[in-house]
Design an enzyme around this catalytic site. Structure first.
Site, PDB file in Angstrom:
ATOM      1  N   HIS A  54     -37.138  53.838 -35.608  1.00  0.00           N
ATOM      2  CA  HIS A  54     -38.417  53.195 -35.275  1.00  0.00           C
ATOM      3  C   HIS A  54     -38.191  51.894 -34.526  1.00  0.00           C
ATOM      4  CE1 HIS A  54     -37.424  51.237 -39.093  1.00  0.00           C
ATOM      5  NE2 HIS A  54     -38.375  50.343 -38.898  1.00  0.00           N
ATOM      6  N   HIS A  56     -38.721  48.614 -34.906  1.00  0.00           N
ATOM      7  CA  HIS A  56     -38.499  47.249 -35.402  1.00  0.00           C
ATOM      8  C   HIS A  56     -37.136  46.718 -34.959  1.00  0.00           C
ATOM      9  CE1 HIS A  56     -41.703  47.928 -38.724  1.00  0.00           C
ATOM     10  NE2 HIS A  56     -42.240  47.522 -37.597  1.00  0.00           N
ATOM     11  N   ASP A  58     -34.803  44.981 -36.275  1.00  0.00           N
ATOM     12  CA  ASP A  58     -33.609  45.115 -37.122  1.00  0.00           C
ATOM     13  C   ASP A  58     -33.044  46.537 -37.081  1.00  0.00           C
ATOM     14  OD1 ASP A  58     -36.015  45.781 -38.639  1.00  0.00           O
ATOM     15  OD2 ASP A  58     -34.747  45.898 -40.432  1.00  0.00           O
ATOM     16  N   HIS A  59     -33.678  47.433 -36.304  1.00  0.00           N
ATOM     17  CA  HIS A  59     -33.183  48.808 -36.163  1.00  0.00           C
ATOM     18  C   HIS A  59     -32.755  49.129 -34.738  1.00  0.00           C
ATOM     19  CE1 HIS A  59     -34.551  50.018 -40.248  1.00  0.00           C
ATOM     20  NE2 HIS A  59     -35.250  48.919 -40.048  1.00  0.00           N
ATOM     21  N   HIS A 110     -44.896  53.739 -41.732  1.00  0.00           N
ATOM     22  CA  HIS A 110     -44.278  52.416 -41.553  1.00  0.00           C
ATOM     23  C   HIS A 110     -44.535  51.956 -40.114  1.00  0.00           C
ATOM     24  CE1 HIS A 110     -41.409  49.181 -42.289  1.00  0.00           C
ATOM     25  NE2 HIS A 110     -40.716  49.539 -41.233  1.00  0.00           N
ATOM     26  N   ASP A 132     -36.814  53.280 -42.490  1.00  0.00           N
ATOM     27  CA  ASP A 132     -37.619  52.484 -43.430  1.00  0.00           C
ATOM     28  C   ASP A 132     -38.779  53.296 -44.003  1.00  0.00           C
ATOM     29  OD1 ASP A 132     -35.974  50.381 -42.852  1.00  0.00           O
ATOM     30  OD2 ASP A 132     -37.484  49.152 -41.852  1.00  0.00           O
ATOM     31  N   HIS A 170     -31.935  50.088 -45.626  1.00  0.00           N
ATOM     32  CA  HIS A 170     -31.860  48.782 -46.300  1.00  0.00           C
ATOM     33  C   HIS A 170     -31.307  48.915 -47.718  1.00  0.00           C
ATOM     34  CE1 HIS A 170     -34.140  46.183 -43.454  1.00  0.00           C
ATOM     35  NE2 HIS A 170     -34.780  47.303 -43.148  1.00  0.00           N
TER      36      HIS A 170
HETATM   37 FE    FE Z   1     -36.102  47.539 -41.376  1.00  0.00          FE
HETATM   38 ZN    ZN Z   2     -38.933  48.626 -40.216  1.00  0.00          ZN
END
Ligand code: FE
Ligand code: ZN
Length: 258
Positions: A54, A56, A58-59, A110, A132, A170
């Site tokens: 996805h 975001h 952090d990905h 999400h 996530d 995570h």
């Molecule tokens: Fe994340």
């Molecule tokens: Zn995320």
């Protein structure tokens, strides 16, 4: 040659999953390029593919830097419109990686386009990379979807074979278990899992992957149909709730404020 899967820790609690076979590697959700590049160099590996669940940061924040060093395809869900995607994915698409063939499962909630990658011909256990959407004893927050969408997405994942290994993005399991115990204090499997997870974290070990079987037995977000979860949701909302989607929505809201 055998497939190996290992976590590359990033930021505070992300795992970038690295798959390797011989001198070839692929990564799932590289939020940061630096630790991936370091691992690839130290182990003399080439990067064959980048998979993203996805949009975001952090990905996917490390994609650009990885592409500066390796010329490889970037697989990502079409709906999340991630820059540098070379293969935009739709539900049920197939992704060939290191001799595996992943199936793309759209799991919105999400984010709108969030997808999971599922393969059966891996190390014996089926493999699920779920970003996530599903966590150890938890699930992702509903940033871009409704409870109904997330419930349907989790239902889809929970219908996969029970011995599937759940590789989420995570290390949230320990905190999630504290909440899960507040919801379902009488769940003996959950209490047992709490002890195991505490011991692993005390030794600095990851609690991921889990198995789907373990999540089905302990994760309150997969247990909206269980009488104990319905009772807890009803008590929290101070009204009788038994529709599974409303049970899920109540637990998710409860967790948001926990
Ligand atoms: Fe994340
Ligand atoms: Zn995320």
């Amino acid at each position: 040659m055998e497939l190996q899967i290992l976590p590359i820790p990033a930021f505070r609690d992300n795992y970038i999953w690295l798959l390797r076979r011989g001198r070839h590697a692929a990564v799932v959700d590289p939020g940061d390029a630096a630790p991936v590049l370091a691992y690839l160099r130290e182990n003399d590996l080439t990067l064959d593919a980048i998979l993203v669940t996805h949009h975001h940061a952090d990905h996917m924040g490390g994609i650009k830097d990885l592409l500066r060093h390796y010329n490889c395809p970037v697989y990502a869900p079409r709906l999340d419109a991630i820059p540098d995607t070379s293969a935009p994915l739709d539900d049920r698409d197939r992704v060939p990686v290191l001799g595996l063939e992943f199936e793309v499962l759209s799991v919105p909630g999400h984010t709108r386009g969030h997808c999971a990658y599922y393969a059966t011909n891996g190390t014996g256990h089926p493999l699920l990379f779920c970003g996530d959407t599903l966590f150890g004893c938890g699930c992702g927050r509903l940033f871009e979807g409704t409870p109904g969408e997330m419930y349907a997405s989790l239902s889809r994942l929970q219908s996969l074979p029970k011995d599937s290994l759940v590789y989420c993005a995570h290390e949230y399991t320990q905190a999630n278990i504290r909440f899960s115990l507040a919801v379902e204090p009488g769940n003996e499997r959950l209490r047992q899992r709490a002890r195991q997870v505490d011991a692993r974290r005390a030794s600095g070990l990851p609690t991921v992957p889990s198995t789907l079987e373990e999540e089905l037995a302990t994760n309150p977000f997969l247990r909206s149909g269980a009488p104990a979860i319905q009772a807890a949701a009803s008590a929290h909302a101070e009204q009788a709730i038994n529709d599974p989607v409303r049970v899920f929505a109540t637990i998710r809201e409860w967790k948001d404020g926990y």
